[in-house]
Scaffold this active site. Structure first.
Site, PDB file in Angstrom:
ATOM      1  N   CYS A  93       0.869  -1.170   0.000  1.00  0.00           N
ATOM      2  CA  CYS A  93       0.000   0.000   0.000  1.00  0.00           C
ATOM      3  C   CYS A  93       0.911   1.227   0.000  1.00  0.00           C
ATOM      4  O   CYS A  93       1.764   1.345   0.876  1.00  0.00           O
ATOM      5  CB  CYS A  93      -0.883   0.064   1.237  1.00  0.00           C
ATOM      6  SG  CYS A  93      -1.288  -1.530   1.975  1.00  0.00           S
ATOM      7  N   GLU A 160      -7.743   9.213   1.074  1.00  0.00           N
ATOM      8  CA  GLU A 160      -7.148   8.794  -0.188  1.00  0.00           C
ATOM      9  C   GLU A 160      -8.179   8.413  -1.230  1.00  0.00           C
ATOM     10  O   GLU A 160      -9.250   7.899  -0.911  1.00  0.00           O
ATOM     11  CB  GLU A 160      -6.242   7.572   0.049  1.00  0.00           C
ATOM     12  CG  GLU A 160      -5.087   7.843   0.988  1.00  0.00           C
ATOM     13  CD  GLU A 160      -4.184   6.652   1.186  1.00  0.00           C
ATOM     14  OE1 GLU A 160      -2.990   6.871   1.435  1.00  0.00           O
ATOM     15  OE2 GLU A 160      -4.665   5.504   1.091  1.00  0.00           O
TER      16      GLU A 160
END
Length: 242
Positions: A93, A160
């Site tokens: 990630c 995000e």
């Protein structure tokens, strides 16, 4: 006030390399339509003071890499990490950077820059050499928007537009970057529900984005990987607000 928050964030004895990356990495600022509106340091993008002012929405990606045997490669985030340390999460990630090779502007249906960034981070975090899992083998599935605070350290958080990349490849590695990743494990399809239950009992910690994806999309994608039908499940036009 922003200056004070930034100074306070660097005075708590955080890991030096992680602090360096907070300043060095320039993230891509976007709006909720994933349109590029600028750039800012990783530190700026992850301070809750900026997130709460809706000034820090940025692009990210989450890689779900499966072995040829159909197991999902999970990593445990290092305790050195400032953001969500000690959590089990998907393979990698991270963030595409505001550099020509990784900046898709406008957003690209193939997520070319994002996939290049993913290959870079597979090497940086897991030691998977660039080319061992080519960018073309990481399939852009969909995008999600989520917001989360780091529970034990509310200075930091996430907001995000997260590109989900799914693929199958050779995950063998000679050496983990222990500043990023403390452990790796291979998860079988039948073990996913048990992992979620362990988290709900407080026996393990999962990253918030992994848990969201695991509960809503991962079973469908995993079954499609096993059946050789992954590309039928792509939903690249959508941006799911979570």
């Amino acid at each position: 006030r922003m200056q004070a928050a930034a100074e306070g964030a660097t005075s708590k004895g955080y890991d030096g390399e992680q602090l360096r990356l907070l300043d060095a990495d320039e993230c891509i600022l976007v709006n909720e339509k994933d349109e590029v509106v600028g750039s800012a340091s990783k530190k700026f993008c992850h301070l809750m003071a900026n997130i709460d002012r809706d000034e820090a929405l940025h692009r990210a990606f989450s890689v779900f890499l499966f072995t040829p045997q159909g197991e999902l490669v999970l990593q445990k985030r290092s305790d050195d990490k400032i953001l969500f340390p000690g959590r089990w999460t998907n393979t990698v990630c991270s963030h595409p950077l505001s550099v020509p090779d990784e900046l898709d502007n406008p957003a690209c249906p193939k997520a070319t820059g994002v996939r290049r960034a993913a290959v870079r981070k597979l090497e940086h975090e897991l030691g998977i050499p660039q080319g061992q899992v080519p960018a073309d083998d990481l399939h852009f599935m969909t995008r999600i928007v989520y917001k989360a605070a780091v529970g034990e350290d509310d200075t930091w958080g996430e907001h995000e537009v997260d590109y989900i990349l799914v693929g199958t490849g050779d995950a063998t590695t000679k050496e983990l970057n222990l500043n990023e990743v403390s452990e790796v494990r291979m998860l079988g399809r039948q073990e996913l529900a048990g992992l979620i239950e362990e988290e709900e009992r407080g026996e393990v910690m999962l990253s918030p984005w992994f848990k969201l994806i695991a509960q809503r999309w991962l079973p469908m994608w995993w079954d499609a990987v096993l059946e050789g039908k992954l590309l039928e499940k792509r939903d690249t036009e959508a941006i799911h607000m979570l």
